[in-house]
Write a protein that holds these residues in place. Structure first.
Motif, PDB file in Angstrom:
ATOM      1  N   ASN A 149     -13.467 -87.143  85.296  1.00 63.42           N
ATOM      2  CA  ASN A 149     -14.223 -88.425  84.984  1.00 63.42           C
ATOM      3  C   ASN A 149     -14.101 -88.587  83.276  1.00 63.42           C
ATOM      4  OD1 ASN A 149     -16.240 -86.631  83.802  1.00 63.42           O
ATOM      5  ND2 ASN A 149     -17.649 -87.140  85.597  1.00 63.42           N
ATOM      6  N   LEU A 150     -14.781 -89.461  82.777  1.00 65.76           N
ATOM      7  CA  LEU A 150     -14.694 -89.718  81.423  1.00 65.76           C
ATOM      8  C   LEU A 150     -15.393 -88.656  80.595  1.00 65.76           C
ATOM      9  CD1 LEU A 150     -15.099 -93.516  81.090  1.00 65.76           C
ATOM     10  CD2 LEU A 150     -13.222 -92.231  80.937  1.00 65.76           C
ATOM     11  N   ALA A 151     -16.569 -88.053  81.230  1.00 62.81           N
ATOM     12  CA  ALA A 151     -17.146 -86.862  80.398  1.00 62.81           C
ATOM     13  C   ALA A 151     -16.351 -85.451  80.399  1.00 62.81           C
ATOM     14  CB  ALA A 151     -18.629 -86.517  81.114  1.00 62.81           C
ATOM     15  N   GLY A 152     -14.971 -85.549  81.363  1.00 68.63           N
ATOM     16  CA  GLY A 152     -14.193 -84.469  80.986  1.00 68.63           C
ATOM     17  C   GLY A 152     -14.487 -83.280  82.172  1.00 68.63           C
ATOM     18  N   GLU A 153     -15.482 -83.763  83.031  1.00 68.76           N
ATOM     19  CA  GLU A 153     -15.897 -82.942  84.397  1.00 68.76           C
ATOM     20  C   GLU A 153     -14.833 -83.147  85.614  1.00 68.76           C
ATOM     21  OE1 GLU A 153     -20.619 -83.471  84.639  1.00 68.76           O
ATOM     22  OE2 GLU A 153     -19.340 -85.280  85.055  1.00 68.76           O
ATOM     23  N   ARG A 154     -14.258 -82.095  86.211  1.00 70.56           N
ATOM     24  CA  ARG A 154     -13.216 -82.143  87.241  1.00 70.56           C
ATOM     25  C   ARG A 154     -14.077 -82.712  88.564  1.00 70.56           C
ATOM     26  NH1 ARG A 154      -8.684 -78.142  88.571  1.00 70.56           N
ATOM     27  NH2 ARG A 154      -7.870 -79.086  90.457  1.00 70.56           N
ATOM     28  N   LEU A 155     -13.520 -83.784  88.898  1.00 67.01           N
ATOM     29  CA  LEU A 155     -13.995 -84.261  90.218  1.00 67.01           C
ATOM     30  C   LEU A 155     -13.329 -83.819  91.410  1.00 67.01           C
ATOM     31  CD1 LEU A 155     -14.161 -88.196  89.076  1.00 67.01           C
ATOM     32  CD2 LEU A 155     -16.129 -86.361  89.193  1.00 67.01           C
ATOM     33  N   GLY A 156     -12.088 -83.498  91.123  1.00 66.83           N
ATOM     34  CA  GLY A 156     -11.008 -83.123  92.291  1.00 66.83           C
ATOM     35  C   GLY A 156      -9.628 -82.995  91.867  1.00 66.83           C
ATOM     36  N   SER A 157      -8.828 -83.393  92.885  1.00 64.51           N
ATOM     37  CA  SER A 157      -7.380 -83.292  92.383  1.00 64.51           C
ATOM     38  C   SER A 157      -6.718 -84.149  93.401  1.00 64.51           C
ATOM     39  CB  SER A 157      -6.662 -81.714  92.680  1.00 64.51           C
ATOM     40  OG  SER A 157      -6.836 -81.330  93.841  1.00 64.51           O
ATOM     41  N   VAL A 158      -5.276 -84.596  93.007  1.00 64.97           N
ATOM     42  CA  VAL A 158      -4.613 -85.550  93.807  1.00 64.97           C
ATOM     43  C   VAL A 158      -4.070 -84.690  95.178  1.00 64.97           C
ATOM     44  CG1 VAL A 158      -2.684 -86.751  93.938  1.00 64.97           C
ATOM     45  CG2 VAL A 158      -4.008 -86.779  91.846  1.00 64.97           C
ATOM     46  N   TYR A 159      -4.456 -85.342  96.230  1.00 60.91           N
ATOM     47  CA  TYR A 159      -4.030 -84.575  97.294  1.00 60.91           C
ATOM     48  C   TYR A 159      -2.622 -85.128  97.822  1.00 60.91           C
ATOM     49  CZ  TYR A 159      -3.630 -83.643 102.326  1.00 60.91           C
ATOM     50  OH  TYR A 159      -3.095 -83.167 103.493  1.00 60.91           O
ATOM     51  N   ASN A 160      -2.355 -86.137  97.793  1.00 62.15           N
ATOM     52  CA  ASN A 160      -1.205 -87.140  98.028  1.00 62.15           C
ATOM     53  C   ASN A 160      -1.384 -88.560  97.398  1.00 62.15           C
ATOM     54  OD1 ASN A 160      -2.288 -88.575  99.929  1.00 62.15           O
ATOM     55  ND2 ASN A 160      -1.183 -87.672 101.677  1.00 62.15           N
ATOM     56  N   PHE A 161      -0.433 -89.616  97.464  1.00 65.09           N
ATOM     57  CA  PHE A 161      -0.277 -90.895  97.274  1.00 65.09           C
ATOM     58  C   PHE A 161       0.204 -91.631  98.310  1.00 65.09           C
ATOM     59  CE2 PHE A 161       2.653 -89.129  94.358  1.00 65.09           C
ATOM     60  CZ  PHE A 161       3.767 -89.883  94.394  1.00 65.09           C
ATOM     61  N   MET A 162      -0.019 -92.893  98.277  1.00 67.26           N
ATOM     62  CA  MET A 162       0.324 -93.652  99.310  1.00 67.26           C
ATOM     63  C   MET A 162       1.303 -94.583  98.396  1.00 67.26           C
ATOM     64  SD  MET A 162      -0.739 -92.587 102.135  1.00 67.26           S
ATOM     65  CE  MET A 162      -0.349 -93.507 103.371  1.00 67.26           C
ATOM     66  N   VAL A 163       2.515 -95.072  99.184  1.00 67.05           N
ATOM     67  CA  VAL A 163       3.418 -95.873  98.328  1.00 67.05           C
ATOM     68  C   VAL A 163       3.656 -97.008  99.282  1.00 67.05           C
ATOM     69  CG1 VAL A 163       5.889 -96.043  97.399  1.00 67.05           C
ATOM     70  CG2 VAL A 163       4.540 -93.852  97.108  1.00 67.05           C
ATOM     71  N   ASP A 164       3.441 -98.049  98.478  1.00 71.24           N
ATOM     72  CA  ASP A 164       3.963 -99.432  99.313  1.00 71.24           C
ATOM     73  C   ASP A 164       5.376 -99.270  99.614  1.00 71.24           C
ATOM     74  OD1 ASP A 164       5.007-102.247  99.366  1.00 71.24           O
ATOM     75  OD2 ASP A 164       2.983-102.609  99.444  1.00 71.24           O
ATOM     76  N   LYS A 165       5.873 -99.446 100.928  1.00 73.72           N
ATOM     77  CA  LYS A 165       7.253 -99.616 101.270  1.00 73.72           C
ATOM     78  C   LYS A 165       8.053-100.666 100.628  1.00 73.72           C
ATOM     79  CE  LYS A 165       6.633 -97.245 105.876  1.00 73.72           C
ATOM     80  NZ  LYS A 165       6.784 -97.489 107.314  1.00 73.72           N
ATOM     81  N   ARG A 166       7.438-101.770 100.703  1.00 74.48           N
ATOM     82  CA  ARG A 166       8.174-102.851 100.113  1.00 74.48           C
ATOM     83  C   ARG A 166       8.396-102.865  98.728  1.00 74.48           C
ATOM     84  NH1 ARG A 166       5.383-103.636 104.637  1.00 74.48           N
ATOM     85  NH2 ARG A 166       6.317-104.603 106.412  1.00 74.48           N
ATOM     86  N   SER A 167       7.367-102.818  97.793  1.00 79.06           N
ATOM     87  CA  SER A 167       7.401-102.921  96.430  1.00 79.06           C
ATOM     88  C   SER A 167       7.665-101.511  95.715  1.00 79.06           C
ATOM     89  CB  SER A 167       6.171-103.236  95.699  1.00 79.06           C
ATOM     90  OG  SER A 167       5.289-102.237  95.915  1.00 79.06           O
ATOM     91  N   GLY A 168       7.359-100.417  96.383  1.00 78.25           N
ATOM     92  CA  GLY A 168       7.905 -99.106  96.061  1.00 78.25           C
ATOM     93  C   GLY A 168       6.800 -98.933  94.836  1.00 78.25           C
ATOM     94  N   ARG A 169       5.667 -99.293  94.788  1.00 75.61           N
ATOM     95  CA  ARG A 169       4.558 -99.261  93.700  1.00 75.61           C
ATOM     96  C   ARG A 169       3.596 -98.242  94.521  1.00 75.61           C
ATOM     97  NH1 ARG A 169       2.937-105.218  92.727  1.00 75.61           N
ATOM     98  NH2 ARG A 169       1.005-104.312  93.669  1.00 75.61           N
ATOM     99  N   VAL A 170       2.748 -97.350  93.908  1.00 76.02           N
ATOM    100  CA  VAL A 170       1.782 -96.601  94.321  1.00 76.02           C
ATOM    101  C   VAL A 170       0.556 -97.265  94.557  1.00 76.02           C
ATOM    102  CG1 VAL A 170       0.363 -94.513  94.153  1.00 76.02           C
ATOM    103  CG2 VAL A 170       2.648 -94.380  93.153  1.00 76.02           C
ATOM    104  N   ALA A 171       0.107 -97.496  95.879  1.00 80.24           N
ATOM    105  CA  ALA A 171      -1.100 -98.294  96.181  1.00 80.24           C
ATOM    106  C   ALA A 171      -2.292 -97.194  95.856  1.00 80.24           C
ATOM    107  CB  ALA A 171      -0.868 -98.738  97.741  1.00 80.24           C
TER     108      ALA A 171
END
Length: 137
Positions: free
Chosen positions: A40-62
């Motif tokens: 977060n903005l205070a520098g506290e670790r909230l978690g970690s990226v598990y994975n990400f979901m990508v829009d199949k048509r646009s290729g953008r990370v949703a």
């Protein structure tokens, strides 16, 4: 000089000082994003990226799906975050979101066995929670 011998200030390099081929200043391979800390903005670790979901048509990370809490995978919650709420901070070596742990606890979550991606109403709730316009109709 080929791309394996190019050096760029601040870019990750291998043991010979060459840029790693799975990351540049602006691009990163998906397998390197998984496990990246989220603060977060205070520098506290909230978690970690598990994975990400990508829009199949646009290729953008949703969504970046952040894992939060739990011990050895038990009791872990998964929080989808609209990609737009994450900012990469090279000094922390992770992503920063403008949310504290208490507000994150109230955010939309899901269990590993019940991914909600087939429910458009769930996606709208996620984006609404973070104040981002839902990009899908």
């Amino acid at each position: 000089m080929d791309r394996h011998e190019t050096t760029v200030t601040g870019a990750p390099t291998d043991d010979r000082g060459r840029i790693e081929t799975d990351e540049t200043l602006d691009l990163i391979a998906s397998d390197k994003v998984e496990g990246t800390p989220v603060y977060n903005l205070a520098g506290e670790r909230l978690g970690s990226v598990y994975n990400f979901m990508v829009d199949k048509r646009s290729g953008r990370v949703a969504y970046a799906v952040m894992s939060f809490g739990g011990f050895l995978g038990i009791g872990r919650e998964y929080h989808p975050l609209p990609w737009q709420v994450l900012t990469y901070d090279p000094h922390q070596g992770g992503y920063v979101v403008d949310i504290d742990a208490d507000r994150l606890r109230g955010a939309p979550t899901y269990d590993a066995g019940t991914p909600p991606w087939g429910d458009p109403a769930y996606g709208r709730r996620v984006y609404d929670y973070y104040g981002i316009a839902y990009p899908y109709v």
